[in-house]
Design an enzyme around this catalytic site. Sequence first.
Site, short mmCIF file in Angstrom:
data_model
loop_
_atom_site.label_atom_id
_atom_site.label_comp_id
_atom_site.label_asym_id
_atom_site.label_seq_id
_atom_site.Cartn_x
_atom_site.Cartn_y
_atom_site.Cartn_z
N SER A 18 0.60 -1.54 -0.22
CA SER A 18 0.25 0.50 0.21
C SER A 18 0.90 1.28 -0.04
O SER A 18 0.47 2.28 -0.64
CB SER A 18 -1.09 0.06 0.90
OG SER A 18 -0.04 0.51 2.30
N ASP A 19 1.87 1.12 0.53
CA ASP A 19 2.96 2.10 0.91
C ASP A 19 2.88 2.88 -1.08
O ASP A 19 3.40 3.02 -1.40
CB ASP A 19 4.34 2.11 1.74
CG ASP A 19 4.77 2.74 3.04
OD1 ASP A 19 3.28 4.33 2.76
OD2 ASP A 19 4.63 2.03 3.83
N TYR A 20 4.05 1.65 -1.67
CA TYR A 20 4.52 1.34 -2.59
C TYR A 20 3.69 2.05 -3.60
O TYR A 20 3.83 3.44 -4.67
CB TYR A 20 5.22 0.31 -3.36
CG TYR A 20 6.27 -0.06 -2.83
CD1 TYR A 20 7.67 0.89 -3.25
CD2 TYR A 20 7.20 -0.54 -1.51
CE1 TYR A 20 8.99 1.08 -2.60
CE2 TYR A 20 8.61 -0.44 -1.15
CZ TYR A 20 9.38 0.37 -1.93
OH TYR A 20 10.62 0.20 -1.16
#
Length: 398
Positions: A167-169
């Site tokens: 989800s960060d990337y």
Amino acid sequence: MKLPLEGLRLLDVGTRIGAPFAATLLADFGAEVWKVELPGQGDFMRTIGPFDAGYSLFWAVEGRNKKSITLDLRTPRGQDLFKRMVPLADAIVENFQPGTLEGWGLGYDVLEALNPRIILTRATVYGQDGPYRDRPGLDRNGVAHGGLLYLTGYPDRPPVRPGIIVSDYITGIFNALSILIALYERDAGGSGHGQTVDLALYESIFRLMEHTVAGYDRLGVVREREGNRLKNSAPLDNWETRDGQFVSIIAAGDGLFPRLAKAMERSDLLEDPRFKTLADRARHADEINAVVAAWCRERSAEEIETILVAAQVPVCRAFSIRDIFRDPHYAARGDIVEVDDPTIGPVKMQAVYPRFSRTPGAIRRGAPRLGEHNREIYQGVLGIGDDELESLRRDGVI
């Protein structure tokens, strides 16, 4: 060769991945990124392993192509100094808790007054508004709230996190896209004005959830964990081979299944009424998957790939990083490059992506040392004198 985003300047005041990765992606194509880090400490990514002689390899990859300056935005002098940078920038990326910039007197109203063209992207787990906006959270919260964690794993076991901080990337990718959209509207669209962009980790995941929303809305279907299989497709799985590897074979469709059956020397499967169509095979998934599983257990991964590639059946081993380093396709396409890191020297990492035919990106420098570019930016660009620079350093502002 001039890089396509040369002339674009970003202030990266974020940490971890959701905001900084966007800046790294754009830096790979020529954007000048001033990485703003806390004096004496630096970005969190410098502190997370794996380490080589105490140096974070995570930072080596994601800090590349940036210029590092130290600045404590929590202090009034730090805030004033930051305000001197804002008129020189096109965009700012941040991923603090909602309200943090406002608490420092650096909300968008202040930034816009300094530079009406400035774009501010704000990445958080839950977004800038809504009842959950003030909840703390990290990548896994985005994966969970976005619905992906619930679907990942096997039906009889607890949910399993994806193998990377996805989800960060993904938010970093949406973040970079949003900057380019806002720039295009500002410049080519003729408005001449910047804007804010609200990114939430959970929404980045949610946008990728295929037909899940429509299926629940129209059919009342609540998707569940299915492991490596899908209810509407068979044969489909990651099968273990004789030499203990795993191969992914995708041959469920009515065009591909005959190729698989013939490659397995099992043309009789094509006459079996249980396996005539994709729908038939899906209804008898356990039976057809068992047939393929038994065939794979009798052969090595290399044998299976050789046979199925020749038969034009999609197949691939589950690659470890060791496999990737040895793979001729990765080598031929230059997917791994060696970068001269200023701290540890040559280190291999992922190449610039995506690939452009006429204006490719480039890794121009390794990840910077903490505050490496203080003098270049504070004195060379902002025109700060020696005495003021020393005062700022002495007071812990930079």
